[in-house]
Design an enzyme around this catalytic site. Sequence first.
Site, PDB file in Angstrom:
ATOM      1  N   ARG A 164       0.692  -1.392   0.034  1.00  0.00           N
ATOM      2  CA  ARG A 164       0.012  -0.084  -0.048  1.00  0.00           C
ATOM      3  C   ARG A 164       0.812   1.258  -0.030  1.00  0.00           C
ATOM      4  NH1 ARG A 164      -4.846  -0.113   4.042  1.00  0.00           N
ATOM      5  NH2 ARG A 164      -3.821   1.098   5.865  1.00  0.00           N
ATOM      6  N   LYS A 179      11.110  -1.021   6.390  1.00  0.00           N
ATOM      7  CA  LYS A 179      11.525  -1.304   7.415  1.00  0.00           C
ATOM      8  C   LYS A 179      10.218  -2.382   8.252  1.00  0.00           C
ATOM      9  CE  LYS A 179      11.258  -1.106  11.858  1.00  0.00           C
ATOM     10  NZ  LYS A 179      11.007  -2.176  12.427  1.00  0.00           N
ATOM     11  N   SER A 234       1.095   2.191  15.741  1.00  0.00           N
ATOM     12  CA  SER A 234       0.662   2.729  17.122  1.00  0.00           C
ATOM     13  C   SER A 234       1.019   4.228  17.086  1.00  0.00           C
ATOM     14  CB  SER A 234       1.529   2.121  18.059  1.00  0.00           C
ATOM     15  OG  SER A 234       3.030   2.594  18.401  1.00  0.00           O
ATOM     16  N   THR A 235      -0.163   4.675  17.752  1.00  0.00           N
ATOM     17  CA  THR A 235      -0.284   6.123  17.791  1.00  0.00           C
ATOM     18  C   THR A 235       0.902   6.633  18.666  1.00  0.00           C
ATOM     19  OG1 THR A 235      -2.738   6.326  17.545  1.00  0.00           O
ATOM     20  CG2 THR A 235      -1.669   8.035  18.693  1.00  0.00           C
ATOM     21  N   VAL A 237       4.114   5.419  18.554  1.00  0.00           N
ATOM     22  CA  VAL A 237       5.304   5.636  17.534  1.00  0.00           C
ATOM     23  C   VAL A 237       5.165   6.577  16.502  1.00  0.00           C
ATOM     24  CG1 VAL A 237       6.806   4.163  16.089  1.00  0.00           C
ATOM     25  CG2 VAL A 237       6.123   3.294  18.272  1.00  0.00           C
ATOM     26  N   GLU A 255      -0.673   6.156   9.561  1.00  0.00           N
ATOM     27  CA  GLU A 255      -1.716   5.437   9.739  1.00  0.00           C
ATOM     28  C   GLU A 255      -1.614   4.859  11.129  1.00  0.00           C
ATOM     29  OE1 GLU A 255      -4.167   2.976  10.414  1.00  0.00           O
ATOM     30  OE2 GLU A 255      -3.321   1.558   8.385  1.00  0.00           O
ATOM     31  N   CYS A 289      -6.518  -2.424  12.929  1.00  0.00           N
ATOM     32  CA  CYS A 289      -6.785  -0.926  13.308  1.00  0.00           C
ATOM     33  C   CYS A 289      -8.217  -0.523  12.965  1.00  0.00           C
ATOM     34  CB  CYS A 289      -5.720  -0.109  12.886  1.00  0.00           C
ATOM     35  SG  CYS A 289      -5.495   0.026  11.213  1.00  0.00           S
ATOM     36  N   GLU A 386      -7.483   0.604  22.141  1.00  0.00           N
ATOM     37  CA  GLU A 386      -7.765  -0.249  21.197  1.00  0.00           C
ATOM     38  C   GLU A 386      -7.528  -1.552  21.655  1.00  0.00           C
ATOM     39  OE1 GLU A 386      -6.200   0.228  16.586  1.00  0.00           O
ATOM     40  OE2 GLU A 386      -4.855   0.328  18.061  1.00  0.00           O
ATOM     41  N   SER A 446     -12.183  -2.156   3.521  1.00  0.00           N
ATOM     42  CA  SER A 446     -10.723  -2.012   2.923  1.00  0.00           C
ATOM     43  C   SER A 446     -10.680  -2.316   1.430  1.00  0.00           C
ATOM     44  CB  SER A 446      -9.728  -3.007   3.573  1.00  0.00           C
ATOM     45  OG  SER A 446      -9.698  -2.367   4.869  1.00  0.00           O
TER      46      SER A 446
HETATM   47  P1  ADP Z   1       2.442  -2.303  16.937  1.00  0.00           P
HETATM   48  O1  ADP Z   1       1.579  -1.946  18.212  1.00  0.00           O
HETATM   49  O2  ADP Z   1       1.414  -2.307  15.638  1.00  0.00           O
HETATM   50  O3  ADP Z   1       3.508  -3.136  16.837  1.00  0.00           O
HETATM   51  P2  ADP Z   1       4.064  -0.183  16.749  1.00  0.00           P
HETATM   52  O4  ADP Z   1       4.151   1.169  16.472  1.00  0.00           O
HETATM   53  O5  ADP Z   1       4.992  -0.683  17.837  1.00  0.00           O
HETATM   54  O6  ADP Z   1       2.905  -0.999  16.507  1.00  0.00           O
HETATM   55  O7  ADP Z   1       5.109  -0.713  15.593  1.00  0.00           O
HETATM   56  C1  ADP Z   1       4.834  -0.464  13.957  1.00  0.00           C
HETATM   57  C2  ADP Z   1       6.302  -0.380  13.603  1.00  0.00           C
HETATM   58  O8  ADP Z   1       7.006   0.498  14.054  1.00  0.00           O
HETATM   59  C3  ADP Z   1       7.088  -1.720  13.476  1.00  0.00           C
HETATM   60  O9  ADP Z   1       8.028  -1.962  12.373  1.00  0.00           O
HETATM   61  C4  ADP Z   1       8.157  -1.341  14.615  1.00  0.00           C
HETATM   62  O10 ADP Z   1       9.292  -2.081  14.442  1.00  0.00           O
HETATM   63  C5  ADP Z   1       8.407   0.186  14.173  1.00  0.00           C
HETATM   64  N1  ADP Z   1       8.599   0.985  15.489  1.00  0.00           N
HETATM   65  C6  ADP Z   1       8.523   0.913  16.714  1.00  0.00           C
HETATM   66  N2  ADP Z   1       9.238   2.034  17.556  1.00  0.00           N
HETATM   67  C7  ADP Z   1       9.910   2.538  16.597  1.00  0.00           C
HETATM   68  C8  ADP Z   1      10.621   3.830  16.802  1.00  0.00           C
HETATM   69  N3  ADP Z   1      10.927   4.315  17.838  1.00  0.00           N
HETATM   70  N4  ADP Z   1      10.907   4.235  15.610  1.00  0.00           N
HETATM   71  C9  ADP Z   1      10.891   3.863  14.403  1.00  0.00           C
HETATM   72  N5  ADP Z   1       9.951   2.720  14.229  1.00  0.00           N
HETATM   73  C10 ADP Z   1       9.699   2.068  15.243  1.00  0.00           C
END
Ligand code: ADP
Length: 484
Positions: A164, A179, A234-235, A237, A255, A289, A386, A446
């Site tokens: 996407r 990543k 996640s919100t 991060v 998102e 989500c 959530e 979706s």
């Molecule tokens: P979830 O709750 O879906 O695991 P995260 O936000 O923790 O959501 O993770 C989503 C993505 O963000 C993953 O690829 C995770 O490795 C990455 N991630 C987590 N922390 C960081 C950070 N501080 N900087 C950049 N990427 C991050």
Amino acid sequence: MLAVEDLLRDNAFVNGHWVSADSGDRFAVTNPADGAELTTVPDLGPKDVDSAINAAEAAFPAWSARTAAQRATLLRRWHDLVLANEEDLALLMTLEQGKPLKESRGEIRYAASFIAWFAEEAPRVYGDIIPPHMTDKRILALKQPVGVVAAITPWNFPAAMITRKVAPALAAGCTVIIKPSEFTPLTALALARLAEDAGFPAGVLNVITTADAAAAGEVILSSPAVRKVSFTGSTRVGKLLLRGAADTVKRVSLELGGNAPFIVFDDADLEAAVEGAVASKYRNAGQTCVCANRIYVHERVAEEFTVRLTGRTRTLQVGPGVDESSDIGPLINEAAVAKVERLVADARDRGATLRTGGSRHAMGRTYYEPTLLSGIEDGMDIFQEEIFGPVSAITTFRDEDEVIRRANDTRYGLAAYVYTRENARSWRVPEALEYGMVGVNTGMISTAVAPFGGVKESGIGREGSKYGMDEYLETKYVCLGGIE
Ligand code: ADP
């Protein structure tokens, strides 16, 4: 295990090469169904991430200079290879992510649909010629790719959240560094293997695996070469990335989390509403989500709806994703189960009624029973956070204004659902809901052809559809003077 063994990759993909970490460090990828180690992948450090950024930067001029039709041809090849390998990709996804095979197959097709869509959009990136403000001038608005894009993606949709972002980025002429989540790098690497087969030039698409997302994020955010970060997760991060992007003024698409209301009016087709709730709530064991998080049912039909949804919830088969009969697989890890336990315990302590489920499942430490709670009050944690697990939480309401106010009373604004058979209401309520997406009489929204995204703390930007391309394009104004 796989028909094409080659799709199980255990190295990262940088500049057209399958590489290990400079440090030699690796980390394990495990199966959430039983904790078994599937393989190990490189734990790339800052220096490795920097190399990937350099590769993407070096590949950008030639890639963006190709015609859109040339880029589209490679995207279509990639799309065809993804579909041709649907079964292997689905199995890899189920093994590392846990979702039932039938859902994994569906996700692979959904992921491929973004590649097809943006291959078609690539040649339709039009600029404008604008009527000038002076007779000797001509004004152009050109659309150009933003540059190097970092795509940071989550574990719940290990393929679709990549395509996407990456398909429109590549279509626009950007180069990318992906990543993937540390929990689900194998699907990402298999997609990269197929992109390599499709013939994308070295450096155009890179996948970096790392167990230290924060360190990789640091390198990405501080690099002036990376012009855009597209993130799903996640919100918490998302906010970190938004802050971090400020120093180099990167563009961001976010998102993030949701807290979806699912509203059933007393004029609704109750059977359809129950099926919609099952589809929205229990897909991926509740780990999306856009899952229905707060179910609001009109008090006149609340008991009937609750009884029916309880009945359907009891029919869901829990088991490992590789079993064709499973409807609900394991959650991603034990921490996820512990969170669901906490939310259910809080609701029960504060007076909610347990209709079914309510405990860890006998299948194993990452499984949770499909659960339904009624008598929820807005202040309970389960309505504030959530859930991300197979738990339906129901409350009642009396009138339309009240339920709209309560549904909007959250910092999130991703998806909302409304069930009604009244024509005017099916316009009025979606317009009043502060959400990026509203499903009316459907629990499944979706698709690659529609704009996906949220408002408020659920995000910035839209993915998929004709709007999804804009996220990877800059508008350049050219003023031609001296045209006598
Ligand atoms: P979830 O709750 O879906 O695991 P995260 O936000 O923790 O959501 O993770 C989503 C993505 O963000 C993953 O690829 C995770 O490795 C990455 N991630 C987590 N922390 C960081 C950070 N501080 N900087 C950049 N990427 C991050």
